[in-house]
Motif scaffolding. Structure first.
Motif, short mmCIF file in Angstrom:
data_model
loop_
_atom_site.label_atom_id
_atom_site.label_comp_id
_atom_site.label_asym_id
_atom_site.label_seq_id
_atom_site.Cartn_x
_atom_site.Cartn_y
_atom_site.Cartn_z
N GLU A 43 43.76 41.74 37.17
CA GLU A 43 43.47 40.35 36.19
C GLU A 43 42.32 39.91 37.11
O GLU A 43 42.08 38.80 36.80
N ASP A 44 41.28 40.47 37.70
CA ASP A 44 40.42 39.84 38.75
C ASP A 44 39.45 39.68 37.47
O ASP A 44 39.07 40.42 36.62
N PRO A 45 39.02 38.06 37.49
CA PRO A 45 38.11 37.60 36.59
C PRO A 45 36.73 38.36 36.53
O PRO A 45 36.05 38.44 35.54
N ASP A 46 36.07 38.72 37.61
CA ASP A 46 34.98 39.09 37.79
C ASP A 46 34.83 40.61 37.15
O ASP A 46 33.98 41.00 36.58
N ASP B 105 42.38 40.81 25.91
CA ASP B 105 42.06 39.44 25.53
C ASP B 105 41.07 38.85 26.61
O ASP B 105 41.02 37.81 27.26
N ASN B 106 40.16 39.81 26.96
CA ASN B 106 39.01 39.85 28.02
C ASN B 106 39.72 39.08 29.24
O ASN B 106 39.02 38.54 29.98
N ARG B 107 40.95 39.54 29.41
CA ARG B 107 41.36 39.04 30.79
C ARG B 107 42.26 40.26 31.64
O ARG B 107 42.46 39.96 32.88
N VAL B 108 43.04 41.05 31.10
CA VAL B 108 43.94 42.03 31.83
C VAL B 108 43.37 43.33 31.27
O VAL B 108 42.91 43.81 30.27
N ILE B 109 42.83 44.00 32.69
CA ILE B 109 42.43 45.36 32.67
C ILE B 109 43.20 46.27 33.05
O ILE B 109 44.15 46.20 33.93
N LEU C 41 22.55 50.80 30.98
CA LEU C 41 23.89 49.67 30.98
C LEU C 41 24.44 49.73 32.53
O LEU C 41 24.78 50.90 32.84
N ALA C 42 24.75 48.67 32.71
CA ALA C 42 25.83 48.57 33.91
C ALA C 42 27.27 48.83 33.36
O ALA C 42 27.60 47.98 32.66
N LEU C 43 27.99 49.91 33.94
CA LEU C 43 28.91 50.24 33.44
C LEU C 43 30.19 50.66 34.57
O LEU C 43 29.73 50.73 35.76
N PRO C 44 31.27 49.85 34.28
CA PRO C 44 32.37 50.23 35.44
C PRO C 44 32.60 51.55 35.72
O PRO C 44 32.15 52.58 35.10
N GLY C 45 32.98 51.79 36.94
CA GLY C 45 33.40 53.29 37.49
C GLY C 45 34.37 53.91 36.69
O GLY C 45 34.48 55.33 37.06
N ASN C 46 35.41 53.33 35.88
CA ASN C 46 36.30 54.26 35.18
C ASN C 46 36.59 53.73 33.99
O ASN C 46 36.15 52.54 33.52
N ASP C 47 37.21 54.74 33.11
CA ASP C 47 37.56 53.90 31.80
C ASP C 47 38.50 52.96 31.88
O ASP C 47 39.07 52.89 32.82
N PHE C 48 38.68 52.22 30.76
CA PHE C 48 39.47 51.10 30.78
C PHE C 48 39.83 50.76 29.49
O PHE C 48 39.27 51.15 28.52
N TRP C 49 41.05 49.81 29.44
CA TRP C 49 41.45 48.91 28.58
C TRP C 49 41.19 47.60 28.86
O TRP C 49 41.65 47.25 30.10
N LEU D 252 32.73 41.97 33.95
CA LEU D 252 32.02 43.22 33.86
C LEU D 252 32.43 44.28 32.71
O LEU D 252 31.56 44.69 32.15
N CYS D 253 33.74 44.25 32.63
CA CYS D 253 34.38 45.08 31.52
C CYS D 253 33.81 44.70 30.20
O CYS D 253 33.38 45.37 29.46
N SER D 254 34.10 43.43 30.15
CA SER D 254 33.95 42.73 28.78
C SER D 254 32.43 42.90 28.38
O SER D 254 31.89 43.41 27.23
N THR D 255 31.48 42.76 29.26
CA THR D 255 30.04 42.74 29.02
C THR D 255 29.64 44.17 28.75
O THR D 255 28.78 44.42 28.03
N ALA D 256 30.09 45.18 29.67
CA ALA D 256 29.67 46.69 29.49
C ALA D 256 30.14 47.13 28.03
O ALA D 256 29.47 47.81 27.46
#
Length: 175
Positions: free
Chosen positions: A147-150, A125-129, A114-122, A154-158
């Motif tokens: 609020e970077d859309p890309d 609404d699929n827009r604010v990380i 799986l392609a995962l971000p480098g850090n834990d996150f919240w 990535l976070c949503s897909t992961a």
């Protein structure tokens, strides 16, 4: 320049539809958990009948968020056999579930492709990380908001990839 990081009350209060949280570490050493973790290590366990003793005000915030119709999901990627800290987390997760969070566990071996971000996150609404940065020893390295859309994509897909493979809390057995 990073945006100011809102409190969890503000962040979850702004959620309209969803709040997802991905945790990928096998141990955390955040200050607010040091005493409860030490108590757990000494044999204390949360009493399912004593809701007032549970992790407040966090669980109250989750209950209020879910009551507004926001779906709150948490996924944890864990190494097996699990660390002592993960045993501690698992033993208290029933409180998150009782508050309305949906929680799943994914053995790390099942996340290798799986392609995962480098850090834990919240992700709200699929827009604010809200990135959760940690030091090598597991202490908080400070949050960051984006609020970077890309990055949000990535976070949503992961998260969805992890969620689809992960085991619901009530079915995950500690190994």
């Amino acid at each position: 320049m990073p945006l100011n990081v809102p409190s969890f009350e503000e962040l979850l209060g702004s959620a309209r539809d969803s709040a997802v949280h991905l945790e990928m570490r096998d141990a955390y050493a955040v200050e607010n958990e040091s005493s409860p973790f030490a108590a757990w290590r000494a044999g204390e366990r949360l009493n399912p009948d004593d809701r007032a003793s549970w992790w407040r005000p966090w669980l109250t915030l989750i209950q209020e968020t879910v009551a507004r119709g926001v779906v709150v999901r948490r996924a944890r990627i864990v190494s097996e056999p699990v660390s002592e800290y993960i045993k501690y987390e698992h033993s208290g997760t029933f409180t998150n579930v009782a508050a309305g969070e949906l929680v799943r566990w994914l053995p790390r071996r099942q996340a290798s492709d799986l392609a995962l971000p480098g850090n834990d996150f919240w992700l709200i609404d699929n827009r604010v990380i809200r990135w959760n940065h940690f030091t090598g020893s597991g202490e908080s390295g400070g949050p960051e908001i984006s609020e970077d859309p890309d990055a949000a994509k990535l976070c949503s897909t992961a998260f969805e990839a992890v969620w689809s493979r992960a085991i619901p809390h009530d079915q995950y057995e500690i190994r």
